[in-house]
Design a protein around this motif. Structure first.
Motif, short mmCIF file in Angstrom:
data_model
loop_
_atom_site.label_atom_id
_atom_site.label_comp_id
_atom_site.label_asym_id
_atom_site.label_seq_id
_atom_site.Cartn_x
_atom_site.Cartn_y
_atom_site.Cartn_z
N PHE A 85 8.52 33.54 -7.30
CA PHE A 85 8.04 32.84 -8.49
C PHE A 85 6.70 32.17 -8.22
O PHE A 85 6.35 31.83 -7.09
N PHE A 86 5.99 31.94 -9.32
CA PHE A 86 4.80 31.10 -9.33
C PHE A 86 5.16 29.87 -10.14
O PHE A 86 5.67 29.98 -11.26
N PHE A 87 4.93 28.67 -9.59
CA PHE A 87 5.28 27.42 -10.25
C PHE A 87 4.01 26.63 -10.55
O PHE A 87 3.11 26.55 -9.72
N ILE A 88 3.95 26.04 -11.73
CA ILE A 88 2.77 25.26 -12.09
C ILE A 88 3.17 24.11 -13.00
O ILE A 88 4.16 24.19 -13.74
N ARG A 89 2.43 23.00 -12.90
CA ARG A 89 2.65 21.86 -13.78
C ARG A 89 1.31 21.41 -14.34
O ARG A 89 0.34 21.25 -13.60
N VAL A 90 1.25 21.24 -15.66
CA VAL A 90 0.01 20.85 -16.33
C VAL A 90 0.26 19.66 -17.24
O VAL A 90 1.40 19.39 -17.64
N ASP A 91 -0.82 18.97 -17.60
CA ASP A 91 -0.71 17.92 -18.60
C ASP A 91 -1.33 18.40 -19.91
O ASP A 91 -1.81 19.55 -20.00
N ASN A 125 -5.05 19.80 -17.21
CA ASN A 125 -5.20 19.57 -15.77
C ASN A 125 -3.98 20.08 -15.03
O ASN A 125 -2.84 19.80 -15.43
N ILE A 126 -4.20 20.81 -13.96
CA ILE A 126 -3.11 21.35 -13.14
C ILE A 126 -2.83 20.37 -12.00
O ILE A 126 -3.66 20.18 -11.12
N SER A 146 -7.63 31.25 -11.49
CA SER A 146 -8.89 30.97 -10.83
C SER A 146 -9.02 29.48 -10.52
O SER A 146 -8.46 28.62 -11.19
N ARG A 147 -9.84 29.19 -9.48
CA ARG A 147 -10.19 27.81 -9.18
C ARG A 147 -11.31 27.34 -10.09
O ARG A 147 -11.67 26.17 -10.07
N VAL A 148 -11.89 28.25 -10.85
CA VAL A 148 -13.06 27.94 -11.66
C VAL A 148 -12.70 28.05 -13.14
O VAL A 148 -12.19 29.05 -13.59
N GLY A 149 -12.96 26.99 -13.90
CA GLY A 149 -12.88 27.10 -15.35
C GLY A 149 -11.53 26.91 -15.96
O GLY A 149 -11.30 27.27 -17.11
N GLY A 150 -10.57 26.32 -15.28
CA GLY A 150 -9.29 26.02 -15.89
C GLY A 150 -8.42 27.25 -16.06
O GLY A 150 -8.69 28.31 -15.53
N SER A 151 -7.35 27.10 -16.83
CA SER A 151 -6.43 28.20 -17.06
C SER A 151 -6.52 28.67 -18.50
O SER A 151 -7.38 28.23 -19.25
N CYS A 152 -5.61 29.57 -18.90
CA CYS A 152 -5.75 30.26 -20.18
C CYS A 152 -5.00 29.54 -21.30
O CYS A 152 -3.80 29.28 -21.16
N VAL A 163 4.06 0.25 -21.79
CA VAL A 163 3.84 0.91 -20.50
C VAL A 163 3.80 2.42 -20.72
O VAL A 163 4.76 2.99 -21.24
N PRO A 164 2.70 3.07 -20.36
CA PRO A 164 2.62 4.52 -20.60
C PRO A 164 3.69 5.29 -19.83
O PRO A 164 4.00 4.97 -18.68
N GLY A 165 4.25 6.29 -20.48
CA GLY A 165 5.14 7.21 -19.80
C GLY A 165 4.34 8.38 -19.28
O GLY A 165 3.11 8.33 -19.20
N LYS A 166 5.02 9.45 -18.92
CA LYS A 166 4.28 10.64 -18.49
C LYS A 166 5.02 11.88 -18.96
O LYS A 166 6.25 11.96 -18.90
N THR A 167 4.24 12.83 -19.45
CA THR A 167 4.78 14.09 -19.95
C THR A 167 3.96 15.24 -19.38
O THR A 167 2.73 15.20 -19.41
N PHE A 168 4.65 16.23 -18.85
CA PHE A 168 4.01 17.43 -18.33
C PHE A 168 4.71 18.65 -18.92
O PHE A 168 5.81 18.55 -19.48
N ALA A 169 4.08 19.79 -18.77
CA ALA A 169 4.74 21.07 -19.03
C ALA A 169 4.78 21.81 -17.70
O ALA A 169 3.78 21.86 -16.98
#
Length: 468
Positions: A320-326, A330-331, A343-349, A393-399
């Motif tokens: 698997f490939f695992f990723i977490r973004v906001d 931002n990864i 890519s390391r350049v220009g963000g994701s799709c 107090v801010p929470g946090k949410t990711f995908a």
């Protein structure tokens, strides 16, 4: 491995071992003429020959891996698409270089990264010219070095996995007894007492002098167990972690300290979800993440992260490939046991379903996605996070996203109802706008690097930054 032509790699292996062609042919139980044809790429390297290579010389089959080749091609595409070269280099030429001369390809990638680091350093220093103080800009961000450290190991650290399984058995832990078991082990073995402070802002804080481990009561039990296991890694496996973090790829104390934390976190995940038990449960449940989470008493993200590490030789899980973004794209986490590589350049799709998850919070989304090279992946995405600790107090949410090559999709419950054989069912995505090869994407955010634009003030197209 069918139709895999690896002649240059075979010749390099033979030269490194200092053996003749006849001696290698004899060791592999093949004729010298057949070996000569293999080395000249007149015949493909077959699985039986590869297995004999492994048996005779202990060769890691990963050096002949098509997945590693795909990773290298992606890195080459980035390195050779910056507009500096005199002429366009085709993907076919990059594939030839990655397949037959991987050492040369890796050297080119390393040179490109070194050049990029220099550019980033110069830009950082230029930005500081107006400041009241001057300082050296970092050559490369330490967290990027740590990402590469795990990426080079396919996100699998065998020593820590083995140690975690031994400790899991020695302490008699089970899926629903990890929290109490770790608390008892910390007290018995290390004289560490747990303190749950209502006002504690940190998730975990250890005081060596008083041997007190402060854990936030706002965490769920599975999260608290993870923090206990992380501290246990430093207490019991500090020497192993130090040795692993003493790697030439990590330059500077900051990168090595971050690597130590990453390795301790890896051990914590391996202890809470021990390799053998977890893999058997994952296969039995067809990789149903929510069922696995209920069984082991941990969250969705923890299960996804652990699934991306099951690459023990001889007993591999789905790679698997695992990723977490906001929400801003931002990864914050990226781990890979497969050849998928943004890519390391220009963000994701933006066409990737991990961003759609924010629109449907808490719901598991599936997507067949196809990269420009034709490879298709099955992706699972869902939001995760924690609510506010108090008013204001801010929470946090990711995908979080978990993906695998479509050839593994039938093993996953998430393939149910999807037409895996229909190429038109896949969403076309890219590695990131700056290096994406899709000229007609309406979601393009940046012009592609190294490509001339079709600029016409009298014509407006649906596609941003149309390529000439």
């Amino acid at each position: 491995m069918s139709k895999a032509f690896m002649g240059v790699r075979l010749r390099r292996l033979r030269e490194e071992r200092g053996i003749t062609q006849a001696a290698l042919a004899q060791a592999l139980a093949i004729s010298t003429s057949y070996l000569s044809q293999l080395e000249q790429n007149q015949r493909p390297l077959t699985v039986p020959v590869l297995l004999r290579l492994n048996a005779a010389f202990g060769v890691d089959v990963q050096i002949f891996s098509e997945d590693d080749e795909a990773r290298l091609i992606t890195d080459l595409r980035e390195a050779l698409s910056d507009g500096a070269q005199a002429e366009t280099i085709s993907v076919a030429e990059m594939r030839e270089l990655a397949t037959n001369m991987p050492a040369v390809a890796r050297t080119l990638v390393a040179l490109h990264r070194k050049n990029r680091e220099g550019v980033e350093r110069a830009e950082a220093m230029a930005a500081r010219l107006g400041d009241e103080w001057m300082g050296d800009a970092p050559a490369r961000m330490p967290f990027e070095q740590v990402r590469d450290f795990f990426y080079a190991r396919h996100n699998h650290i065998a020593e820590l996995d083995d140690a975690a399984e031994r400790l899991y058995a020695a302490t008699g832990l089970g899926p629903r007894t990890v929290h109490a078991g770790l608390a008892a082990w910390l007290a018995k073995r290390h004289d560490v007492r747990l303190i749950y402070d209502e006002g504690e802002t940190a998730q975990r804080r250890y005081d060596p002098a008083s041997r007190a481990l402060h854990i936030s009561p706002d965490l769920k039990q599975g999260q608290q167990a993870f923090q206990m296991a992380t501290q246990l890694a430093f207490l019991e496996l500090g020497d192993v972690i130090d040795r692993l973090a003493d790697d030439p790829a990590l330059s500077g104390d900051e990168a090595r300290h971050l690597a130590r934390i990453g390795l301790a976190n890896y051990f914590a995940g391996a202890l809470i979800l021990p390799y053998g038990d977890f893999l058997r449960a994952a296969e039995a449940q067809h990789y149903d993440i929510e069922r696995l989470g209920r069984h082991f008493g941990v969250g969705f993200e923890t299960i996804c992260h652990r699934l991306s590490t099951l690459q023990r030789p001889g007993t591999r899980g789905v790679p698997f490939f695992f990723i977490r973004v906001d929400r801003a794209g931002n990864i914050s986490k990226r781990q890979s046991a497969t050849d998928f590589h943004f890519s390391r350049v220009g963000g994701s799709c933006p066409l990737w379903n991990v961003y759609e998850a924010f629109v449907q919070p808490g719901r598991v989304l599936t997507q067949l996605a196809q990269m420009p090279d034709g490879r298709t992946y099955l992706w699972i995405a869902r939001t995760v996070g924690r609510g506010n600790a108090g008013y204001g107090v801010p929470g946090k949410t990711f995908a979080v996203g978990l993906g695998c090559d479509v050839r593994h999709a039938p093993r996953l419950i998430y393939s149910k109802g999807l037409d895996l054989a229909d190429p038109g069912a896949a969403t076309p995505i890219g590695a990131g706008c700056k290096v994406c090869e899709r000229p007609a994407c309406p979601q393009r955010a940046f012009p592609p690097i190294g490509r001339a634009l079709a600029i016409d003030q009298d014509h407006s197209s649906l596609t941003p930054y149309p390529v000439a």
